[in-house]
Design a protein around this motif. Structure first.
Motif, PDB file in Angstrom:
ATOM      1  N   THR A  12       1.242  -1.471   0.461  1.00 50.25           N
ATOM      2  CA  THR A  12       0.674   0.058   0.083  1.00 50.25           C
ATOM      3  C   THR A  12       1.108   1.361   0.157  1.00 50.25           C
ATOM      4  OG1 THR A  12       0.547   0.729   2.338  1.00 50.25           O
ATOM      5  CG2 THR A  12      -1.833  -0.942   1.269  1.00 50.25           C
ATOM      6  N   PRO A  13       0.416   2.510  -0.939  1.00 47.40           N
ATOM      7  CA  PRO A  13       1.021   3.451   0.045  1.00 47.40           C
ATOM      8  C   PRO A  13       1.584   3.985   1.340  1.00 47.40           C
ATOM      9  CG  PRO A  13      -0.528   3.669  -1.897  1.00 47.40           C
ATOM     10  CD  PRO A  13      -1.024   2.885  -0.727  1.00 47.40           C
ATOM     11  N   ARG A  14       0.802   3.495   2.363  1.00 50.64           N
ATOM     12  CA  ARG A  14       1.586   4.101   3.695  1.00 50.64           C
ATOM     13  C   ARG A  14       2.685   3.206   3.626  1.00 50.64           C
ATOM     14  NH1 ARG A  14       1.669   8.416   5.951  1.00 50.64           N
ATOM     15  NH2 ARG A  14       0.495   8.835   8.088  1.00 50.64           N
ATOM     16  N   GLU A  15       2.595   1.442   3.274  1.00 57.29           N
ATOM     17  CA  GLU A  15       3.590   0.343   3.703  1.00 57.29           C
ATOM     18  C   GLU A  15       4.671   1.338   3.337  1.00 57.29           C
ATOM     19  OE1 GLU A  15       0.660  -3.534   4.524  1.00 57.29           O
ATOM     20  OE2 GLU A  15       1.716  -2.836   2.230  1.00 57.29           O
ATOM     21  N   LEU A  16       4.721   1.911   1.991  1.00 53.11           N
ATOM     22  CA  LEU A  16       5.801   1.869   0.820  1.00 53.11           C
ATOM     23  C   LEU A  16       6.210   3.496   1.316  1.00 53.11           C
ATOM     24  CD1 LEU A  16       4.832   1.824  -2.473  1.00 53.11           C
ATOM     25  CD2 LEU A  16       6.673   0.388  -1.157  1.00 53.11           C
ATOM     26  N   ASP A  17       5.712   4.003   2.267  1.00 50.14           N
ATOM     27  CA  ASP A  17       6.406   5.054   2.952  1.00 50.14           C
ATOM     28  C   ASP A  17       7.592   4.876   4.350  1.00 50.14           C
ATOM     29  OD1 ASP A  17       4.536   6.889   1.502  1.00 50.14           O
ATOM     30  OD2 ASP A  17       3.518   7.473   2.720  1.00 50.14           O
ATOM     31  N   ALA A  18       6.827   3.360   4.959  1.00 53.78           N
ATOM     32  CA  ALA A  18       7.169   3.079   6.519  1.00 53.78           C
ATOM     33  C   ALA A  18       8.659   2.536   5.313  1.00 53.78           C
ATOM     34  CB  ALA A  18       6.735   1.908   6.551  1.00 53.78           C
ATOM     35  N   LEU A  19       8.456   1.690   4.322  1.00 60.11           N
ATOM     36  CA  LEU A  19       9.247   1.131   4.320  1.00 60.11           C
ATOM     37  C   LEU A  19      10.453   1.846   3.555  1.00 60.11           C
ATOM     38  CD1 LEU A  19      11.038  -1.817   3.226  1.00 60.11           C
ATOM     39  CD2 LEU A  19       9.692  -0.931   0.923  1.00 60.11           C
ATOM     40  N   ARG A  20      10.421   3.407   2.939  1.00 62.72           N
ATOM     41  CA  ARG A  20      11.061   4.478   3.326  1.00 62.72           C
ATOM     42  C   ARG A  20      11.677   5.152   3.751  1.00 62.72           C
ATOM     43  NH1 ARG A  20       6.149   5.789  -0.534  1.00 62.72           N
ATOM     44  NH2 ARG A  20       7.642   5.470  -2.787  1.00 62.72           N
ATOM     45  N   LEU A  21      10.903   4.621   4.907  1.00 65.64           N
ATOM     46  CA  LEU A  21      11.631   5.535   6.224  1.00 65.64           C
ATOM     47  C   LEU A  21      12.169   3.781   7.087  1.00 65.64           C
ATOM     48  CD1 LEU A  21       9.376   7.720   7.419  1.00 65.64           C
ATOM     49  CD2 LEU A  21      11.018   8.173   6.562  1.00 65.64           C
ATOM     50  N   VAL A  22      12.279   3.169   6.965  1.00 68.43           N
ATOM     51  CA  VAL A  22      13.301   1.732   7.102  1.00 68.43           C
ATOM     52  C   VAL A  22      14.371   1.892   6.785  1.00 68.43           C
ATOM     53  CG1 VAL A  22      13.392  -0.611   7.536  1.00 68.43           C
ATOM     54  CG2 VAL A  22      10.778  -0.146   7.957  1.00 68.43           C
ATOM     55  N   ILE A  23      14.546   1.923   5.240  1.00 71.21           N
ATOM     56  CA  ILE A  23      15.509   1.260   4.605  1.00 71.21           C
ATOM     57  C   ILE A  23      16.376   3.249   4.995  1.00 71.21           C
ATOM     58  CG2 ILE A  23      16.303   2.190   2.440  1.00 71.21           C
ATOM     59  CD1 ILE A  23      14.021   1.143   1.430  1.00 71.21           C
ATOM     60  N   LEU A  24      15.555   4.034   5.592  1.00 70.70           N
ATOM     61  CA  LEU A  24      16.740   5.001   6.000  1.00 70.70           C
ATOM     62  C   LEU A  24      17.356   4.704   7.651  1.00 70.70           C
ATOM     63  CD1 LEU A  24      14.812   8.472   4.979  1.00 70.70           C
ATOM     64  CD2 LEU A  24      17.462   7.375   4.344  1.00 70.70           C
ATOM     65  N   GLY A  25      17.073   4.131   8.184  1.00 68.25           N
ATOM     66  CA  GLY A  25      17.145   3.251   9.599  1.00 68.25           C
ATOM     67  C   GLY A  25      16.547   3.316  10.440  1.00 68.25           C
ATOM     68  N   LEU A  26      15.773   3.982  10.573  1.00 69.06           N
ATOM     69  CA  LEU A  26      13.937   4.767  11.432  1.00 69.06           C
ATOM     70  C   LEU A  26      13.654   3.600  12.199  1.00 69.06           C
ATOM     71  CD1 LEU A  26      14.648   7.139  10.013  1.00 69.06           C
ATOM     72  CD2 LEU A  26      12.868   7.898  10.642  1.00 69.06           C
ATOM     73  N   SER A  27      13.488   3.999  13.790  1.00 70.76           N
ATOM     74  CA  SER A  27      12.393   3.310  14.458  1.00 70.76           C
ATOM     75  C   SER A  27      11.405   2.579  14.370  1.00 70.76           C
ATOM     76  CB  SER A  27      13.104   2.705  15.828  1.00 70.76           C
ATOM     77  OG  SER A  27      12.479   4.187  16.246  1.00 70.76           O
ATOM     78  N   ALA A  77      19.333   7.243   0.790  1.00 70.36           N
ATOM     79  CA  ALA A  77      19.102   6.104   1.290  1.00 70.36           C
ATOM     80  C   ALA A  77      20.681   5.712   2.030  1.00 70.36           C
ATOM     81  CB  ALA A  77      18.588   5.113   1.397  1.00 70.36           C
ATOM     82  N   THR A  78      21.690   6.081   0.258  1.00 73.62           N
ATOM     83  CA  THR A  78      22.942   4.442   0.686  1.00 73.62           C
ATOM     84  C   THR A  78      23.955   5.986   1.634  1.00 73.62           C
ATOM     85  OG1 THR A  78      22.197   4.193  -0.910  1.00 73.62           O
ATOM     86  CG2 THR A  78      24.763   4.020  -0.545  1.00 73.62           C
ATOM     87  N   MET A  79      24.170   7.603   1.257  1.00 72.53           N
ATOM     88  CA  MET A  79      24.393   8.058   1.439  1.00 72.53           C
ATOM     89  C   MET A  79      24.216   8.262   3.279  1.00 72.53           C
ATOM     90  SD  MET A  79      24.815  11.656  -1.113  1.00 72.53           S
ATOM     91  CE  MET A  79      22.599  11.280  -0.851  1.00 72.53           C
ATOM     92  N   THR A  80      23.178   8.476   3.879  1.00 69.67           N
ATOM     93  CA  THR A  80      22.588   8.622   4.982  1.00 69.67           C
ATOM     94  C   THR A  80      23.433   7.282   5.896  1.00 69.67           C
ATOM     95  OG1 THR A  80      21.141   9.666   4.093  1.00 69.67           O
ATOM     96  CG2 THR A  80      20.444   8.387   6.654  1.00 69.67           C
ATOM     97  N   PHE A  81      23.389   5.755   4.865  1.00 66.05           N
ATOM     98  CA  PHE A  81      23.989   4.497   5.713  1.00 66.05           C
ATOM     99  C   PHE A  81      25.340   4.967   5.842  1.00 66.05           C
ATOM    100  CE2 PHE A  81      26.266   0.744   5.263  1.00 66.05           C
ATOM    101  CZ  PHE A  81      25.406   0.203   5.912  1.00 66.05           C
ATOM    102  N   GLU A  82      25.609   5.062   5.243  1.00 74.18           N
ATOM    103  CA  GLU A  82      27.370   6.024   4.661  1.00 74.18           C
ATOM    104  C   GLU A  82      28.038   7.150   5.995  1.00 74.18           C
ATOM    105  OE1 GLU A  82      27.726   7.043   1.100  1.00 74.18           O
ATOM    106  OE2 GLU A  82      28.036   4.862   0.076  1.00 74.18           O
ATOM    107  N   ALA A  83      27.178   7.578   6.078  1.00 70.59           N
ATOM    108  CA  ALA A  83      27.410   9.100   7.159  1.00 70.59           C
ATOM    109  C   ALA A  83      27.136   7.873   8.205  1.00 70.59           C
ATOM    110  CB  ALA A  83      26.178   9.805   6.921  1.00 70.59           C
ATOM    111  N   THR A  84      25.891   7.464   8.395  1.00 72.57           N
ATOM    112  CA  THR A  84      26.015   6.635   9.687  1.00 72.57           C
ATOM    113  C   THR A  84      26.548   5.699  10.431  1.00 72.57           C
ATOM    114  OG1 THR A  84      23.709   7.071   9.938  1.00 72.57           O
ATOM    115  CG2 THR A  84      24.644   4.797  11.155  1.00 72.57           C
ATOM    116  N   ALA A  85      27.578   4.878   9.430  1.00 68.12           N
ATOM    117  CA  ALA A  85      28.966   4.202   9.373  1.00 68.12           C
ATOM    118  C   ALA A  85      30.069   5.036   9.694  1.00 68.12           C
ATOM    119  CB  ALA A  85      28.849   3.039   8.133  1.00 68.12           C
ATOM    120  N   ALA A  86      30.040   6.173   8.926  1.00 71.39           N
ATOM    121  CA  ALA A  86      31.183   6.394   9.205  1.00 71.39           C
ATOM    122  C   ALA A  86      31.414   7.606  10.883  1.00 71.39           C
ATOM    123  CB  ALA A  86      31.486   7.366   8.650  1.00 71.39           C
TER     124      ALA A  86
END
Length: 101
Positions: A12-27, A77-86
């Protein structure tokens, strides 16, 4: 020739919204705050996504999104992950990055 159905098409559109934020690493609580819904609702969305994608956990969901091309290398999302790792490496210098053989 018809296109093969993608499991992400069933979200669903809401599930896609949630998935996008999961990809960013949000709780779940952080996602709830961003979407203006309760964290239990977020948990239900995440469980529904896992069922629809046949994903074992959040990491598997992210991996499936990467494999499906929903997240491109160099994307936010990739840049956020890399910044978090750094940042983690700065806070915990003894941590070693994962090496893939």
């Amino acid at each position: 020739m018809s296109r093969q159905p993608c499991p992400f098409d069933h979200l669903t559109p809401r599930e896609l919204d949630a998935l996008r934020l999961v990809i960013l690493g949000l709780s779940a609580k952080e996602i709830a705050g961003r979407l203006g819904i309760g964290w239990r609702t977020v948990d239900k969305h995440i469980e529904s996504i896992k069922l629809k994608l046949r994903a074992r956990n959040r990491s598997h969901m992210v991996g499936l999104a990467l494999a499906a091309g929903l997240v491109e290398p160099g994307s936010f999302a990739t840049m956020t992950f890399e910044a978090t790792a750094a940042a983690t490496m700065k806070q915990h210098p003894s941590s070693q990055p994962l090496r893939v053989a």
